[in-house]
Scaffold this motif. Structure first.
Motif, mmCIF file in Angstrom:
data_model
loop_
_atom_site.group_PDB
_atom_site.id
_atom_site.type_symbol
_atom_site.label_atom_id
_atom_site.label_comp_id
_atom_site.label_asym_id
_atom_site.label_seq_id
_atom_site.Cartn_x
_atom_site.Cartn_y
_atom_site.Cartn_z
ATOM 1 N N VAL A 399 -23.729 9.213 2.308
ATOM 2 C CA VAL A 399 -24.819 8.683 3.086
ATOM 3 C C VAL A 399 -24.544 8.227 4.462
ATOM 4 N N ALA A 400 -23.503 7.271 4.375
ATOM 5 C CA ALA A 400 -23.117 6.844 5.728
ATOM 6 C C ALA A 400 -22.856 7.709 6.722
ATOM 7 N N TRP A 401 -22.136 8.779 6.364
ATOM 8 C CA TRP A 401 -21.856 9.842 7.442
ATOM 9 C C TRP A 401 -23.210 10.600 7.837
ATOM 10 N N ALA A 402 -24.194 10.697 6.791
ATOM 11 C CA ALA A 402 -25.283 11.290 7.262
ATOM 12 C C ALA A 402 -26.163 10.308 8.015
ATOM 13 N N LYS A 403 -26.319 9.077 7.957
ATOM 14 C CA LYS A 403 -27.079 8.117 8.768
ATOM 15 C C LYS A 403 -26.204 8.221 10.239
#
Length: 576
Positions: A399-403
């Motif tokens: 999720v952090a990468w997607a953000k």
């Protein structure tokens, strides 16, 4: 009085009518569905009139599945925005029966987002989110304040609480709940994007078109599916396949490549259903080889983390195990032969997310990507909370990468949610220095103290589960089992069969776990239950980016589908 009694008898024996889609269903404009009308307990069929908005429905195919039934089916129908009503008037020797269904088609809106990344952690109830945060960011013993939040909890554009249910049950399974997100419909337990019917064939049921199929058909978007579970499991299957029985694994595998979605990226766990019956570990009944077949269709095939990270194809198909991808703890920390076997180079969920987005982003029309942390559920069922929670942390890094990706692609909508919940709860602290299974080591309130997670970390920055003070975590819905409070490097099922069959069959606490030092728990499920079960508890929904205003408050799971459709401006009356 005799006349009245006769009329009641006739009315009681009138034919029973069923209509699909069910009354109260909602759709987006142009969403395709199969119309199905069934009459049961028929005696001497005479006539039937089926109208839609007052006009006779043409093209219906009439069948008689058995001597006492009549059915009418019309495939691939769709409606324009507004209110619609289907009416059925049926007559046989027992008299007249009527049935109606009212449907709503929600108008399309102007697009605000181009891309969607939908994260689904299977079994991620609110309590499981909280447990993951407590492990990743322990409270500061100097002031009792949290030391951080999960990536899914920070920088939110909106959030909601999601309620779940099945068409035929207040409680839900992964198939029908993932299907609700994919179609906006209530679906029966164990079904994928179909309504029930009165035939034994599980593959002929009336279908409802998925959002992935519509986005490809009407907007030309690419579709990607990523999961750490075996490839034909319910959640990834819900975004590309149709069947009344989620266990139709061979048919599900075939539909990935022959169906109406045909994902451009398919990065999943087990290969059992994609390799020919002659191959070790296969459960197919034929010689179909989708590893070879996918490459003929233009897919680049990858089977290891190294191959995945180096892939450059426009379409990707990845299988990384014979079955489920083992937990994050097994891949990154424990690394035992018992858990990994010969699969020592499997990707993390953030690897698969990153490569999927890089591949799908080549399409100028945009993309829809579903990423499932499938093993959260598969470890909550056997009450292994450590493996489940660390898999939440693995997804949170994705999720952090997607953000970060969305910072340079602000037309990307990101959602983080679940299909259903489990009964996990953090109820105390545990002094691990006293060893496993010590009831007196459980502390509550001020005696719980502060767990020491993070005193040691792995190469990815994740805390190790082995620390001096941990949490006491339990489940509300369980069989009889032995509680040790601590994890183990080699997974063990909580129960074993008593070896009996029929009415005497039951499951007993696993003696290997009991022998580790434990407290025996008396369960509250039927003795025939080997594991814990899903709950009706509400789910989190964290939202980032354009269209986030479509998701807030307390919403039904089907509303996730309509929120995504509105954000993308989906109008499926158009064909690309």
């Amino acid at each position: 009085m005799m006349t009245a009694a006769l009329l009641l008898t006739v009315a009681a024996s009138a034919a029973k009518l069923q209509v699909y889609p069910y009354s109260g269903a909602s759709f987006v404009p142009g969403q395709r569905f199969d119309l199905r009308v069934e009459a049961e307990d028929v005696k001497g069929f005479k006539d039937a009139v089926i109208t839609l908005d007052g006009k006779a429905v043409s093209g219906l195919v009439k069948t008689t599945t058995k001597d006492t039934s009549v059915e009418w089916t019309l495939r691939a129908q769709s409606l324009t925005a507004g209110e619609h009503e289907l009416a059925v008037k049926f007559t046989d020797e027992n008299g007249e029966a009527t049935k109606s269904a009212k449907w709503t088609v929600v108008p399309a809106t102007k697009a605000k987002a181009k891309n969607v990344i939908l994260f689904i952690a299977d079994g991620l109830g609110w309590n499981t989110v909280n447990a993951a945060k407590l492990v990743a960011y322990p409270y500061n013993p100097a002031n009792g304040m949290p030391t951080g939040k999960l990536a899914m909890e920070t920088g939110l554009s909106s959030m909601a609480t999601v309620t779940t249910s099945s068409y035929d049950s207040a409680l839900a399974d992964s198939a029908n709940t993932a299907s609700s997100i994919a179609t906006g419909q209530k679906i029966q337990v164990n079904a994928l994007n179909v309504y029930n019917d009165n035939t034994a064939d599980t593959l002929d049921n009336p279908r409802i078109e998925t959002i992935t199929a519509m986005l490809k058909r009407s907007m030309g978007k690419s579709v990607g599916l990523v999961s750490s579970a075996f490839g034909t499991d319910a959640t990834p299957a819900a975004f590309a396949t149709y069947t009344r029985r989620r266990g139709d694994y061979q048919a599900i595998a075939d539909q990935y490549f022959k169906g109406d979605v045909k994902p451009d990226v398919l990065l999943i766990g087990g290969s059992r259903d994609f390799i020919p019956s002659t191959a070790p570990g296969s459960r197919r009944k034929d010689n179909t080889d989708w590893i070879e077949g996918s490459q003929k269709l233009g897919y680049q095939f990858v089977s290891t983390r190294s191959e995945l990270n180096a892939a450059t194809g426009n379409k990707l198909f990845g299988l990384f195990n014979i079955d489920n991808i083992p937990s994050y703890l097994d891949r990154a920390q424990y690394k035992t032969k018992e858990m990994l076997g010969d699969f020592t180079d499997m990707p993390y969920l953030w690897d698969s997310t990153k490569k999927a987005v890089e591949t799908l982003d080549k399409n100028p029309n945009g993309f829809f990507l579903m990423v499932e942390a499938g093993m959260v559920d598969k470890y909550e069922h056997p009450l292994d909370w450590q493996r489940a929670v660390w898999d939440v942390l693995e997804m949170d890094k994705a999720v952090a990468w997607a953000k970060d990706y969305a910072k340079t692609h602000p037309d990307t909508l990101i959602l983080v949610t679940a299909d259903h919940a489990h009964s996990l709860s953090v109820y105390g602290g545990y002094d691990a220095t006293k060893g496993p299974g010590k009831r007196e080591a459980v502390g509550v309130y001020e005696k719980a103290g502060f767990p020491t997670y993070g005193d040691k970390r792995d190469e990815n920055g994740f805390p190790l589960p082995e620390t001096s003070r941990t949490y006491a975590v339990g489940f509300a819905a369980t069989p009889d089992y032995c509680e040790t409070y601590l994890g183990r490097k080699v997974f063990l099922d909580p129960t074993v069969s008593n070896g009996k069959t029929g009415a005497e069959a039951a499951y007993l606490p696993n003696p290997k776990i009991c022998d580790e030092g434990s407290v025996q728990r008396v369960g509250n499920l039927d003795p025939g239950s080997a594991q814990g079960v899903h709950t009706a508890d509400p789910l989190p929904l964290f939202v980032f980016g354009p269209g986030a205003e479509n998701f807030s408050g307390v919403i039904d799971q089907t509303e996730i589908f309509f929120g995504i459709a509105r954000a993308l401006g989906l109008d499926a009356t158009k064909n690309k």
